[in-house]
Design a protein around this motif. Structure first.
Motif, PDB file in Angstrom:
ATOM      1  N   VAL A   1     -45.901  26.210  -0.224  1.00 14.98           N
ATOM      2  CA  VAL A   1     -45.162  24.961  -0.081  1.00 14.98           C
ATOM      3  C   VAL A   1     -45.114  24.220  -1.412  1.00 14.98           C
ATOM      4  CG1 VAL A   1     -45.714  24.715   2.361  1.00 14.98           C
ATOM      5  CG2 VAL A   1     -47.210  23.670   0.659  1.00 14.98           C
ATOM      6  N   SER A   2     -44.102  23.389  -1.530  1.00 17.09           N
ATOM      7  CA  SER A   2     -43.906  22.585  -2.730  1.00 17.09           C
ATOM      8  C   SER A   2     -43.472  21.180  -2.322  1.00 17.09           C
ATOM      9  CB  SER A   2     -42.835  23.223  -3.624  1.00 17.09           C
ATOM     10  OG  SER A   2     -42.505  22.384  -4.710  1.00 17.09           O
ATOM     11  N   ASP A   3     -44.098  20.180  -2.940  1.00 12.98           N
ATOM     12  CA  ASP A   3     -43.694  18.792  -2.728  1.00 12.98           C
ATOM     13  C   ASP A   3     -44.150  17.974  -3.931  1.00 12.98           C
ATOM     14  OD1 ASP A   3     -46.441  18.424  -2.329  1.00 12.98           O
ATOM     15  OD2 ASP A   3     -46.263  18.399  -0.144  1.00 12.98           O
ATOM     16  N   ARG A   4     -44.104  16.654  -3.830  1.00 13.84           N
ATOM     17  CA  ARG A   4     -44.475  15.810  -4.967  1.00 13.84           C
ATOM     18  C   ARG A   4     -45.944  15.979  -5.349  1.00 13.84           C
ATOM     19  NH1 ARG A   4     -40.567  11.990  -6.506  1.00 13.84           N
ATOM     20  NH2 ARG A   4     -41.996  11.693  -8.244  1.00 13.84           N
ATOM     21  N   ALA A   5     -46.751  16.518  -4.420  1.00 20.72           N
ATOM     22  CA  ALA A   5     -48.174  16.741  -4.710  1.00 20.72           C
ATOM     23  C   ALA A   5     -48.418  18.028  -5.484  1.00 20.72           C
ATOM     24  CB  ALA A   5     -48.974  16.757  -3.413  1.00 20.72           C
ATOM     25  N   GLY A   6     -47.394  18.894  -5.574  1.00 24.34           N
ATOM     26  CA  GLY A   6     -47.536  20.132  -6.334  1.00 24.34           C
ATOM     27  C   GLY A   6     -47.276  21.367  -5.500  1.00 24.34           C
ATOM     28  N   TYR A   7     -47.652  22.515  -6.060  1.00 21.64           N
ATOM     29  CA  TYR A   7     -47.439  23.810  -5.424  1.00 21.64           C
ATOM     30  C   TYR A   7     -48.761  24.308  -4.856  1.00 21.64           C
ATOM     31  CZ  TYR A   7     -43.547  23.467  -8.740  1.00 21.64           C
ATOM     32  OH  TYR A   7     -42.478  23.031  -9.480  1.00 21.64           O
ATOM     33  N   ARG A   8     -48.711  24.925  -3.663  1.00 19.78           N
ATOM     34  CA  ARG A   8     -49.953  25.383  -3.046  1.00 19.78           C
ATOM     35  C   ARG A   8     -49.637  26.246  -1.822  1.00 19.78           C
ATOM     36  NH1 ARG A   8     -48.467  20.481  -1.647  1.00 19.78           N
ATOM     37  NH2 ARG A   8     -48.520  19.843   0.545  1.00 19.78           N
ATOM     38  N   TYR A   9     -50.681  26.891  -1.316  1.00 18.98           N
ATOM     39  CA  TYR A   9     -50.602  27.582  -0.034  1.00 18.98           C
ATOM     40  C   TYR A   9     -51.242  26.711   1.028  1.00 18.98           C
ATOM     41  CZ  TYR A   9     -49.057  31.935  -2.124  1.00 18.98           C
ATOM     42  OH  TYR A   9     -48.317  32.892  -2.782  1.00 18.98           O
ATOM     43  N   ASP A  10     -50.634  26.727   2.220  1.00 22.52           N
ATOM     44  CA  ASP A  10     -51.134  25.925   3.331  1.00 22.52           C
ATOM     45  C   ASP A  10     -50.995  26.742   4.608  1.00 22.52           C
ATOM     46  OD1 ASP A  10     -51.625  23.890   5.298  1.00 22.52           O
ATOM     47  OD2 ASP A  10     -51.090  22.396   3.799  1.00 22.52           O
ATOM     48  N   ALA A  11     -51.975  26.634   5.483  1.00 23.51           N
ATOM     49  CA  ALA A  11     -51.926  27.361   6.750  1.00 23.51           C
ATOM     50  C   ALA A  11     -50.942  26.742   7.731  1.00 23.51           C
ATOM     51  CB  ALA A  11     -53.318  27.417   7.374  1.00 23.51           C
ATOM     52  N   ALA A  12     -50.540  25.492   7.499  1.00 26.12           N
ATOM     53  CA  ALA A  12     -49.654  24.780   8.420  1.00 26.12           C
ATOM     54  C   ALA A  12     -48.323  24.456   7.770  1.00 26.12           C
ATOM     55  CB  ALA A  12     -50.308  23.491   8.899  1.00 26.12           C
ATOM     56  N   ASP A  13     -47.284  24.475   8.571  1.00 21.06           N
ATOM     57  CA  ASP A  13     -45.950  24.063   8.154  1.00 21.06           C
ATOM     58  C   ASP A  13     -45.954  22.542   8.015  1.00 21.06           C
ATOM     59  OD1 ASP A  13     -43.274  23.276   8.022  1.00 21.06           O
ATOM     60  OD2 ASP A  13     -42.602  24.744   9.491  1.00 21.06           O
ATOM     61  N   PRO A  14     -45.688  22.001   6.828  1.00 22.69           N
ATOM     62  CA  PRO A  14     -45.734  20.547   6.661  1.00 22.69           C
ATOM     63  C   PRO A  14     -44.690  19.799   7.480  1.00 22.69           C
ATOM     64  CG  PRO A  14     -44.796  21.592   4.719  1.00 22.69           C
ATOM     65  CD  PRO A  14     -45.336  22.684   5.580  1.00 22.69           C
ATOM     66  N   ASP A  15     -43.613  20.483   7.884  1.00 25.78           N
ATOM     67  CA  ASP A  15     -42.585  19.814   8.683  1.00 25.78           C
ATOM     68  C   ASP A  15     -43.000  19.643  10.138  1.00 25.78           C
ATOM     69  OD1 ASP A  15     -41.099  19.750   6.409  1.00 25.78           O
ATOM     70  OD2 ASP A  15     -39.422  20.925   7.175  1.00 25.78           O
ATOM     71  N   SER A  16     -43.717  20.626  10.681  1.00 29.13           N
ATOM     72  CA  SER A  16     -44.094  20.571  12.103  1.00 29.13           C
ATOM     73  C   SER A  16     -45.567  20.288  12.320  1.00 29.13           C
ATOM     74  CB  SER A  16     -43.736  21.897  12.775  1.00 29.13           C
ATOM     75  OG  SER A  16     -44.548  22.948  12.274  1.00 29.13           O
ATOM     76  N   GLY A  17     -46.378  20.540  11.315  1.00 28.04           N
ATOM     77  CA  GLY A  17     -47.822  20.409  11.469  1.00 28.04           C
ATOM     78  C   GLY A  17     -48.451  21.595  12.176  1.00 28.04           C
ATOM     79  N   LYS A  18     -47.643  22.587  12.574  1.00 25.55           N
ATOM     80  CA  LYS A  18     -48.152  23.762  13.276  1.00 25.55           C
ATOM     81  C   LYS A  18     -48.366  24.904  12.293  1.00 25.55           C
ATOM     82  CE  LYS A  18     -45.633  22.586  17.515  1.00 25.55           C
ATOM     83  NZ  LYS A  18     -44.604  23.049  18.499  1.00 25.55           N
ATOM     84  N   ARG A  19     -49.160  25.879  12.707  1.00 26.47           N
ATOM     85  CA  ARG A  19     -49.378  27.050  11.872  1.00 26.47           C
ATOM     86  C   ARG A  19     -48.064  27.809  11.680  1.00 26.47           C
ATOM     87  NH1 ARG A  19     -54.691  27.986  10.954  1.00 26.47           N
ATOM     88  NH2 ARG A  19     -54.172  30.032  10.063  1.00 26.47           N
ATOM     89  N   TRP A  20     -47.950  28.454  10.551  1.00 26.43           N
ATOM     90  CA  TRP A  20     -46.763  29.263  10.293  1.00 26.43           C
ATOM     91  C   TRP A  20     -46.688  30.409  11.300  1.00 26.43           C
ATOM     92  CZ3 TRP A  20     -43.371  27.249   7.050  1.00 26.43           C
ATOM     93  CH2 TRP A  20     -43.815  26.415   6.022  1.00 26.43           C
TER      94      TRP A  20
END
Length: 216
Positions: free
Chosen positions: A73-92
């Motif tokens: 994922v990428s946003d104003r906080a930077g680039y990173r890997y995340d277990a959750a989709d930032p749009d839904s809050g659910k796991r990918w």
């Protein structure tokens, strides 16, 4: 599971070496293209494509989604890997077995055995979309290769050096091509030139790219 995607008797017919640690496997994904597209429909129904923003606040021209244990994922906080989709809050969505098997077999043919991806970044390019030169540095283990699957309209892949200013090779990629790079070439800069207007029977005026990685 063995997909038997490659003609073991004539491996050089479809294999193009870009450098000691990078190869293009021409048409490698064609035998399972229909199954890949069906899996993508399921993924997008849960985690729709979206245009992320860079840390500098710029909207990316490429639309993105993910599947697997982690998503990039990428946003104003930077680039990173995340277990959750930032749009839904659910796991990918889980990574389809087809994707991981395809990546493992392609990596093995390129000389990287036992590759087991846990992240798949899915990019959709429309005509005019591009990807600037960058390194894949957000993963923890750089000994693991990158496997990139191209579907849809053609693209020109840029494969550069260890510095952004190094001259980049230009490699034409078409539907079904798979690029693998790792080892000493793992941190080469790479990107995609702006796509030209074109149409593909299965994907219309789009290019889909699956980038499979070991994030952890």
């Amino acid at each position: 599971m063995n997909l038997n995607l490659f003609d073991a008797e004539e491996p050089r017919r479809w294999r193009e070496e870009l450098s000691p640690g990078a190869v293009v496997l021409r048409g490698f994904a064609l035998p399972v293209e229909g199954d890949i597209l069906l899996e993508l429909e399921k993924i997008f129904s849960v985690a729709p494509l979206r245009h992320m923003v860079t840390s500098g606040g710029f909207r990316m021209s490429v639309a993105m989604s993910n599947c697997g244990k982690y998503g990039w994922v990428s946003d104003r906080a930077g680039y990173r890997y995340d277990a959750a989709d930032p749009d839904s809050g659910k796991r990918w969505p889980p990574m389809p077995a087809l994707f991981s098997t395809l990546a493992s077999e392609a990596a093995a043919l390129a000389g990287f055995s036992d590759f087991k991806p846990d992240a798949c970044l899915i990019n959709r390019y429309d005509p005019g979309a591009r990807m600037s030169l960058h390194q894949d540095r957000d993963e923890r283990d750089f000994s693991q290769p990158i496997v990139s699957v191209s579907l849809g309209i053609p693209a020109v892949f840029l494969f550069g050096g260890m510095r952004r200013e190094d001259k980049a090779m230009r490699i034409s990629l078409t539907h079904g091509d798979v690029v693998v790079w790792g080892g000493a070439d793992r941190l080469r800069y790479h990107g995609v030139l702006p796509l030209k207007m074109a149409s593909h029977p299965s994907l219309g005026e789009h290019r889909i790219n699956l980038t499979l990685r070991k994030a952890t």
